[in-house]
Scaffold this motif. Structure first.
Motif, PDB file in Angstrom:
ATOM      1  N   UNK A  90       4.512  56.006  46.515  1.00 48.88           N
ATOM      2  CA  UNK A  90       4.054  54.620  46.449  1.00 48.88           C
ATOM      3  C   UNK A  90       4.323  53.833  47.714  1.00 48.88           C
ATOM      4  N   UNK A  91       4.808  52.622  47.523  1.00 48.13           N
ATOM      5  CA  UNK A  91       5.017  51.705  48.645  1.00 48.13           C
ATOM      6  C   UNK A  91       6.109  52.196  49.594  1.00 48.13           C
ATOM      7  N   UNK A  92       7.022  53.014  49.079  1.00 43.35           N
ATOM      8  CA  UNK A  92       8.093  53.545  49.933  1.00 43.35           C
ATOM      9  C   UNK A  92       7.507  54.380  51.077  1.00 43.35           C
ATOM     10  N   UNK A  93       6.459  55.169  50.784  1.00 43.98           N
ATOM     11  CA  UNK A  93       5.814  55.969  51.832  1.00 43.98           C
ATOM     12  C   UNK A  93       5.192  55.063  52.883  1.00 43.98           C
ATOM     13  N   UNK A  94       4.592  53.979  52.451  1.00 41.22           N
ATOM     14  CA  UNK A  94       3.967  53.036  53.374  1.00 41.22           C
ATOM     15  C   UNK A  94       5.010  52.423  54.306  1.00 41.22           C
ATOM     16  N   UNK A  95       6.119  51.965  53.732  1.00 44.77           N
ATOM     17  CA  UNK A  95       7.188  51.362  54.532  1.00 44.77           C
ATOM     18  C   UNK A  95       7.778  52.384  55.488  1.00 44.77           C
ATOM     19  N   UNK A  96       7.976  53.603  55.005  1.00 42.48           N
ATOM     20  CA  UNK A  96       8.573  54.668  55.810  1.00 42.48           C
ATOM     21  C   UNK A  96       7.739  54.974  57.058  1.00 42.48           C
ATOM     22  N   UNK A  97       6.442  54.742  56.976  1.00 43.68           N
ATOM     23  CA  UNK A  97       5.555  55.061  58.093  1.00 43.68           C
ATOM     24  C   UNK A  97       5.346  53.885  59.053  1.00 43.68           C
ATOM     25  N   UNK A  98       5.943  52.732  58.740  1.00 47.82           N
ATOM     26  CA  UNK A  98       5.789  51.578  59.622  1.00 47.82           C
ATOM     27  C   UNK A  98       6.710  51.679  60.829  1.00 47.82           C
ATOM     28  N   UNK A  99       6.265  51.189  61.970  1.00 50.70           N
ATOM     29  CA  UNK A  99       7.156  51.129  63.138  1.00 50.70           C
ATOM     30  C   UNK A  99       8.323  50.174  62.859  1.00 50.70           C
ATOM     31  N   UNK A 103       8.774  46.270  61.200  1.00 47.47           N
ATOM     32  CA  UNK A 103       9.672  45.988  60.073  1.00 47.47           C
ATOM     33  C   UNK A 103      10.630  44.857  60.407  1.00 47.47           C
ATOM     34  N   UNK A 104      11.213  44.904  61.594  1.00 51.06           N
ATOM     35  CA  UNK A 104      12.141  43.858  62.011  1.00 51.06           C
ATOM     36  C   UNK A 104      11.433  42.507  62.116  1.00 51.06           C
ATOM     37  N   UNK A 105      10.216  42.514  62.618  1.00 49.91           N
ATOM     38  CA  UNK A 105       9.433  41.287  62.730  1.00 49.91           C
ATOM     39  C   UNK A 105       9.134  40.724  61.336  1.00 49.91           C
ATOM     40  N   UNK A 106       8.819  41.602  60.388  1.00 49.19           N
ATOM     41  CA  UNK A 106       8.551  41.189  59.013  1.00 49.19           C
ATOM     42  C   UNK A 106       9.786  40.526  58.393  1.00 49.19           C
ATOM     43  N   UNK A 107      10.951  41.128  58.587  1.00 46.41           N
ATOM     44  CA  UNK A 107      12.175  40.556  58.028  1.00 46.41           C
ATOM     45  C   UNK A 107      12.496  39.194  58.638  1.00 46.41           C
ATOM     46  N   UNK A 176      10.922  41.853  47.185  1.00 51.12           N
ATOM     47  CA  UNK A 176      11.116  43.272  46.852  1.00 51.12           C
ATOM     48  C   UNK A 176      10.754  44.152  48.049  1.00 51.12           C
ATOM     49  N   UNK A 177       9.639  43.890  48.676  1.00 54.13           N
ATOM     50  CA  UNK A 177       9.229  44.665  49.847  1.00 54.13           C
ATOM     51  C   UNK A 177      10.228  44.456  50.986  1.00 54.13           C
ATOM     52  N   UNK A 178      10.687  43.233  51.164  1.00 59.38           N
ATOM     53  CA  UNK A 178      11.661  42.948  52.225  1.00 59.38           C
ATOM     54  C   UNK A 178      12.965  43.704  51.993  1.00 59.38           C
ATOM     55  N   UNK A 179      13.419  43.785  50.748  1.00 55.14           N
ATOM     56  CA  UNK A 179      14.623  44.562  50.449  1.00 55.14           C
ATOM     57  C   UNK A 179      14.417  46.042  50.780  1.00 55.14           C
ATOM     58  N   UNK A 180      13.226  46.551  50.475  1.00 52.85           N
ATOM     59  CA  UNK A 180      12.929  47.952  50.794  1.00 52.85           C
ATOM     60  C   UNK A 180      12.889  48.174  52.306  1.00 52.85           C
ATOM     61  N   UNK A 181      12.300  47.227  53.021  1.00 52.47           N
ATOM     62  CA  UNK A 181      12.248  47.324  54.486  1.00 52.47           C
ATOM     63  C   UNK A 181      13.665  47.285  55.053  1.00 52.47           C
ATOM     64  N   UNK A 182      14.501  46.403  54.525  1.00 54.03           N
ATOM     65  CA  UNK A 182      15.898  46.314  54.975  1.00 54.03           C
ATOM     66  C   UNK A 182      16.628  47.628  54.733  1.00 54.03           C
TER      67      UNK A 182
END
Length: 192
Positions: A90-99, A103-107, A176-182
């Motif tokens: 699911x979304x974990x694969x998407x986050x895992x593939x982000x630069x 991710x830091x910019x999103x947070x 939720x997405x931000x916690x996963x990115x963190x």
């Protein structure tokens, strides 16, 4: 026609021939029986990554890589599961593939400076339970054995710290997405 080989002292690969049309649940049952056998008879704690079933040997490397990615993503996002399928990331694969820079910019965009770090373990636990109870205040307060108003107070405190109202669906998704990115960034992925 099954093959088993070691790729390191701790990693073993099983290439298993399966019947055409076997569904994902059957694959996971097979993996579960392997994990149970290793645990029960040999006292080995195993984690299984499942790649996409293939029809040709030439696709074996891609399926193997998917199984590896499933295990890596599982280590970062769901450390309790013994069986992780590439098709169910699911979304974990998407986050895992982000630069990581993205991710830091999103947070930085989502959270005010330092606000996510200001959340203590009790607050993070409360947030986790709130998400598990589908943003239901009454169910979450019962599950946490706290008064409903106590939970509402905690949610208000989170809103003041982060600017996100977790009772609002859109804010809850972003959080939720931000916690996963963190969590992903805490796993120290390669910077790019």
């Amino acid at each position: 026609k099954d093959f088993v080989f070691n790729i390191s002292e701790t990693d073993t690969v099983l290439v298993k021939e399966i019947k055409r049309g076997i569904d994902q649940k059957d694959l996971e049952k097979l993996a579960s029986s392997i994990v149970d056998t290793l645990s029960g008879e040999h006292y080995i704690k195993a984690t299984v990554g499942i790649g996409t079933p293939i029809a040709n040997v030439k696709d074996l490397a891609a399926s193997f890589k998917e199984a590896q990615v499933a295990m890596e993503v599982g280590k970062v996002f769901d450390t309790e599961q013994a069986i992780i399928s590439y098709d169910n990331l699911g979304i974990a694969r998407l986050i895992y593939q982000l630069p990581t820079t993205l991710c830091e910019m999103f947070l930085r965009e989502v959270f005010k400076q330092g606000s996510i770090e200001s959340l203590d373990n009790e607050t993070l636990f409360t947030i986790q339970r709130f998400f598990e109870n589908n943003l239901n205040v009454s169910e979450t307060s019962r599950g946490l054995f706290v008064h409903r108003n106590t939970l509402v107070y905690r949610l208000e405190k989170i809103k003041k710290l982060t600017g996100l109202d977790l009772r609002e669906f859109d804010d809850a998704i972003v959080f939720k997405v931000a916690l996963m990115v963190k969590k992903y960034l805490s796993a120290n992925p390669a910077k790019y």
